[in-house]
Design a protein around this motif. Structure first.
Motif, PDB file in Angstrom:
ATOM      1  N   ALA A 152       6.297   0.119   5.050  1.00 32.07           N
ATOM      2  CA  ALA A 152       6.436  -1.219   4.464  1.00 32.07           C
ATOM      3  C   ALA A 152       6.768  -2.213   5.573  1.00 32.07           C
ATOM      4  N   ASN A 153       6.091  -3.346   5.532  1.00 35.65           N
ATOM      5  CA  ASN A 153       6.324  -4.364   6.556  1.00 35.65           C
ATOM      6  C   ASN A 153       6.053  -5.741   5.975  1.00 35.65           C
ATOM      7  N   ARG A 154       6.573  -6.764   6.654  1.00 35.68           N
ATOM      8  CA  ARG A 154       6.359  -8.141   6.186  1.00 35.68           C
ATOM      9  C   ARG A 154       4.872  -8.480   6.192  1.00 35.68           C
ATOM     10  N   THR A 155       4.169  -8.053   7.250  1.00 32.18           N
ATOM     11  CA  THR A 155       2.721  -8.261   7.300  1.00 32.18           C
ATOM     12  C   THR A 155       2.025  -6.937   7.004  1.00 32.18           C
ATOM     13  N   LEU A 156       1.079  -6.957   6.080  1.00 31.86           N
ATOM     14  CA  LEU A 156       0.405  -5.738   5.629  1.00 31.86           C
ATOM     15  C   LEU A 156      -0.412  -5.098   6.752  1.00 31.86           C
ATOM     16  N   GLU A 157      -1.008  -5.937   7.625  1.00 30.96           N
ATOM     17  CA  GLU A 157      -1.874  -5.398   8.670  1.00 30.96           C
ATOM     18  C   GLU A 157      -1.114  -4.430   9.592  1.00 30.96           C
ATOM     19  N   ARG A 158       0.084  -4.816  10.014  1.00 29.76           N
ATOM     20  CA  ARG A 158       0.864  -3.956  10.914  1.00 29.76           C
ATOM     21  C   ARG A 158       1.313  -2.687  10.189  1.00 29.76           C
ATOM     22  N   ALA A 159       1.675  -2.839   8.898  1.00 27.14           N
ATOM     23  CA  ALA A 159       2.078  -1.672   8.111  1.00 27.14           C
ATOM     24  C   ALA A 159       0.927  -0.675   8.010  1.00 27.14           C
ATOM     25  N   GLN A 160      -0.270  -1.191   7.746  1.00 29.97           N
ATOM     26  CA  GLN A 160      -1.432  -0.313   7.605  1.00 29.97           C
ATOM     27  C   GLN A 160      -1.785   0.366   8.931  1.00 29.97           C
ATOM     28  N   ALA A 161      -1.646  -0.376  10.034  1.00 27.85           N
ATOM     29  CA  ALA A 161      -1.995   0.186  11.341  1.00 27.85           C
ATOM     30  C   ALA A 161      -1.107   1.385  11.668  1.00 27.85           C
ATOM     31  N   LEU A 162       0.201   1.245  11.443  1.00 27.08           N
ATOM     32  CA  LEU A 162       1.116   2.340  11.729  1.00 27.08           C
ATOM     33  C   LEU A 162       0.924   3.487  10.741  1.00 27.08           C
ATOM     34  N   ALA A 163       0.768   3.150   9.453  1.00 27.20           N
ATOM     35  CA  ALA A 163       0.625   4.189   8.426  1.00 27.20           C
ATOM     36  C   ALA A 163      -0.659   4.997   8.624  1.00 27.20           C
ATOM     37  N   GLU A 164      -1.770   4.316   8.871  1.00 32.69           N
ATOM     38  CA  GLU A 164      -3.049   5.005   8.999  1.00 32.69           C
ATOM     39  C   GLU A 164      -3.091   5.920  10.219  1.00 32.69           C
ATOM     40  N   ALA A 165      -2.303   5.573  11.263  1.00 29.37           N
ATOM     41  CA  ALA A 165      -2.242   6.428  12.449  1.00 29.37           C
ATOM     42  C   ALA A 165      -1.632   7.780  12.119  1.00 29.37           C
ATOM     43  N   ARG A 166      -0.862   7.840  11.005  1.00 31.75           N
ATOM     44  CA  ARG A 166      -0.223   9.090  10.576  1.00 31.75           C
ATOM     45  C   ARG A 166      -0.786   9.580   9.245  1.00 31.75           C
ATOM     46  N   GLY A 167      -1.896   9.009   8.823  1.00 36.50           N
ATOM     47  CA  GLY A 167      -2.508   9.436   7.570  1.00 36.50           C
ATOM     48  C   GLY A 167      -1.776   8.939   6.343  1.00 36.50           C
ATOM     49  N   GLY A 168      -1.032   7.832   6.480  1.00 37.65           N
ATOM     50  CA  GLY A 168      -0.263   7.299   5.358  1.00 37.65           C
ATOM     51  C   GLY A 168      -0.832   6.007   4.804  1.00 37.65           C
ATOM     52  N   ARG A 169       0.039   5.267   4.107  1.00 36.54           N
ATOM     53  CA  ARG A 169      -0.398   4.042   3.440  1.00 36.54           C
ATOM     54  C   ARG A 169       0.555   2.913   3.789  1.00 36.54           C
ATOM     55  N   GLY A 170       0.021   1.706   3.974  1.00 39.01           N
ATOM     56  CA  GLY A 170       0.843   0.538   4.260  1.00 39.01           C
ATOM     57  C   GLY A 170       1.016  -0.344   3.042  1.00 39.01           C
ATOM     58  N   ILE A 171       2.248  -0.900   2.890  1.00 36.28           N
ATOM     59  CA  ILE A 171       2.535  -1.830   1.800  1.00 36.28           C
ATOM     60  C   ILE A 171       3.359  -2.995   2.356  1.00 36.28           C
ATOM     61  N   VAL A 172       3.504  -4.038   1.572  1.00 32.18           N
ATOM     62  CA  VAL A 172       4.367  -5.156   1.975  1.00 32.18           C
ATOM     63  C   VAL A 172       5.777  -4.905   1.441  1.00 32.18           C
ATOM     64  N   LEU A 173       6.754  -5.616   1.994  1.00 28.77           N
ATOM     65  CA  LEU A 173       8.157  -5.377   1.646  1.00 28.77           C
ATOM     66  C   LEU A 173       8.433  -5.538   0.156  1.00 28.77           C
ATOM     67  N   SER A 174       7.774  -6.482  -0.480  1.00 31.05           N
ATOM     68  CA  SER A 174       8.036  -6.734  -1.905  1.00 31.05           C
ATOM     69  C   SER A 174       7.622  -5.575  -2.806  1.00 31.05           C
ATOM     70  N   GLU A 175       6.809  -4.653  -2.296  1.00 36.22           N
ATOM     71  CA  GLU A 175       6.341  -3.520  -3.096  1.00 36.22           C
ATOM     72  C   GLU A 175       7.267  -2.307  -3.010  1.00 36.22           C
ATOM     73  N   ILE A 176       8.298  -2.377  -2.177  1.00 31.62           N
ATOM     74  CA  ILE A 176       9.176  -1.217  -1.977  1.00 31.62           C
ATOM     75  C   ILE A 176       9.748  -0.682  -3.296  1.00 31.62           C
ATOM     76  N   PRO A 177      10.285  -1.521  -4.202  1.00 34.97           N
ATOM     77  CA  PRO A 177      10.851  -0.983  -5.455  1.00 34.97           C
ATOM     78  C   PRO A 177       9.857  -0.167  -6.276  1.00 34.97           C
ATOM     79  N   ASP A 178       8.565  -0.490  -6.162  1.00 35.09           N
ATOM     80  CA  ASP A 178       7.542   0.218  -6.939  1.00 35.09           C
ATOM     81  C   ASP A 178       7.313   1.638  -6.432  1.00 35.09           C
ATOM     82  N   TYR A 179       7.611   1.891  -5.172  1.00 39.60           N
ATOM     83  CA  TYR A 179       7.326   3.195  -4.568  1.00 39.60           C
ATOM     84  C   TYR A 179       8.586   3.985  -4.223  1.00 39.60           C
ATOM     85  N   LEU A 180       9.745   3.396  -4.445  1.00 40.53           N
ATOM     86  CA  LEU A 180      10.989   3.994  -3.979  1.00 40.53           C
ATOM     87  C   LEU A 180      11.228   5.382  -4.571  1.00 40.53           C
ATOM     88  N   ARG A 181      10.895   5.563  -5.837  1.00 43.41           N
ATOM     89  CA  ARG A 181      11.180   6.838  -6.494  1.00 43.41           C
ATOM     90  C   ARG A 181      10.347   7.993  -5.915  1.00 43.41           C
TER      91      ARG A 181
END
Length: 429
Positions: free
Chosen positions: A210-239
């Protein structure tokens, strides 16, 4: 010009104070403008990390109290409280301190490499705001050179003992099989890239960034086979996640107690492991009071880090020698520059005296003066002008007992010491 370093770090101040003294990116421009306008410092650089806030200043040697008052006012803190946690280094000590910081010798994690990049960012930021000049620029360049020598000539960086590594090591104490757990990384900077690498090496394969800008979040996540989101989406995925590690530059908490409480109800006592590396903190401290939550800050990582430091102690001693040599090298450069400046003034003064005597001789020749007489007069006049002031100052220094001035004069002009004459004079006295 004097060099001054004023700051606090993980040894002198708890995280509660460090986060209040941290400079956010949004306030940097105002900080540079205010400190130069109100403290009299001609050059300024600001280093602000999770473990330290330091000001590097070139200017008046006595400006430390003024800088302290400005710093407390800028952050709305009590000056007395701040002063108890602050340290001040001047001149040679300030040079040595900066080099130790760049080499990772003053870090919570001995030899950690991230501080080198953070110090380079601090220099670039000062340059960007027009706050660094020739003095600090020269110091930073020498500091970077010494830090590189430490990295290449010692083994201080061989074993991973960074804050990121320590955070992942703690997670392995909570979860026996890391491959079965999902990680949420809040932030996408260099520290989080290290965290992601260490988590992957520990077996984690499921990443959410999760990051303020989605592009940076996606770049880091995709390098590890993950997914990027913006900070406001954290409560939706926390569980969905078990491991939460956060490091952003946000001035306010990103994850609050309420959001964590709601997620815990859905998780049926599955624990959260959280490490808040950020200063100011990203996760509200109250989150740590909840059942099934293991929340740690950078200060809590100290024990894990200290256990791994022993392997670097020998390399640290070698690094200290390199820092001492680098400090002396820089101070020698400054002394050489001072000599160049003095020689320039000396030459300019001699040339002014010469031009005056030459002009006097030319006037005499134009008026029909005998050339030989004019030349002899020119020589005497130039000699008298050049030697008058040094002679006056030499007699004054000798009368005051500063015999080293005479010794320096003999050395400068390669004059032979008249031992017999001196001993005879001493006997009379």
């Amino acid at each position: 010009m004097a060099l001054l370093t004023l700051g606090l770090n993980h040894r002198t101040a708890p995280v509660e104070l460090r986060e209040r003294v941290a400079f956010t990116p949004e306030r940097m421009a105002a900080a540079f403008a205010e400190i130069r306008a109100t403290t009299g410092a001609s050059e300024v650089a600001i280093l602000s990390t999770c473990n330290r806030t330091e000001l590097y200043l070139a200017g008046d040697d006595e400006c430390a109290p003024t800088v302290l008052r400005w710093l407390s006012g800028f952050h709305g803190l009590d000056a007395a409280e701040l002063e108890e946690a602050m340290y001040v280094h001047r001149d040679a000590d300030a040079v040595r301190h900066m080099m130790r910081v760049a080499a990772g010798l003053d870090s919570m994690v001995l030899g950690e490499p991230q501080i080198f990049g953070q110090l380079k960012d601090a220099y670039d930021l000062a340059h960007e705001h027009g706050a660094s000049g020739r003095f600090l620029s020269r110091l930073f360049q020498q500091t970077f050179a010494v830090a590189k020598r430490v990295r290449t000539q010692t083994a201080i960086g061989e074993n991973p003992v960074s804050v990121a590594y320590a955070a992942v090591s703690m997670a392995r104490h909570i979860f026996a099989d890391m491959s079965r757990h999902k990680a949420l990384l809040i932030g996408a900077g260099q520290t989080m890239e290290l965290v992601a690498r260490h988590l992957a090496e520990a077996g984690v394969t499921d990443f959410l960034v999760a990051n303020r800008t989605l592009e940076r979040a996606q770049a880091l996540a995709e390098a590890r086979g993950g997914r990027g989101i913006v900070l406001s989406e954290i409560p939706d995925y926390l569980r969905e996640v078990d491991i939460i590690i956060s490091s952003t530059a946000s001035p306010l908490p990103i994850l609050g107690k309420g959001a964590v409480e709601r997620s815990l109800k859905q998780r049926k006592h599955r624990p959260f492991f959280m490490v808040d590396i950020a200063v100011p903190r990203d996760i509200e401290p109250e989150v740590g009071t909840l059942d099934d939550v293991y929340l740690y800050t950078v200060d809590d990582l100290r024990q894990v880090i200290e256990e791994n430091i022993r392997s670097r102690e020998g390399a640290a001693r070698e690094a200290e020698h390199l820092v001492s040599a680098g400090t002396e090298e820089f101070l020698g450069q400054l002394r050489a520059l001072e000599a160049v400046s003095t020689l320039k003034q000396f030459r300019e003064r001699a040339e002014t005296l010469r031009d005056g005597e030459v002009e006097k001789a030319l006037r005499a020749l134009r008026n029909g003066g005998d050339p030989e007489t004019v030349l002899r007069s020119l020589g005497r006049g130039l000699t008298n002008k050049l030697l008058h002031e040094p002679s006056v100052q030499l007699r004054k220094a000798t009368a005051e007992g500063r015999v080293e001035v005479t010794q320096w004069l003999r050395e400068l002009h390669q004059l032979e010491t008249q031992d017999h004459e001196i001993s005879t004079t001493s006997e009379r006295l």
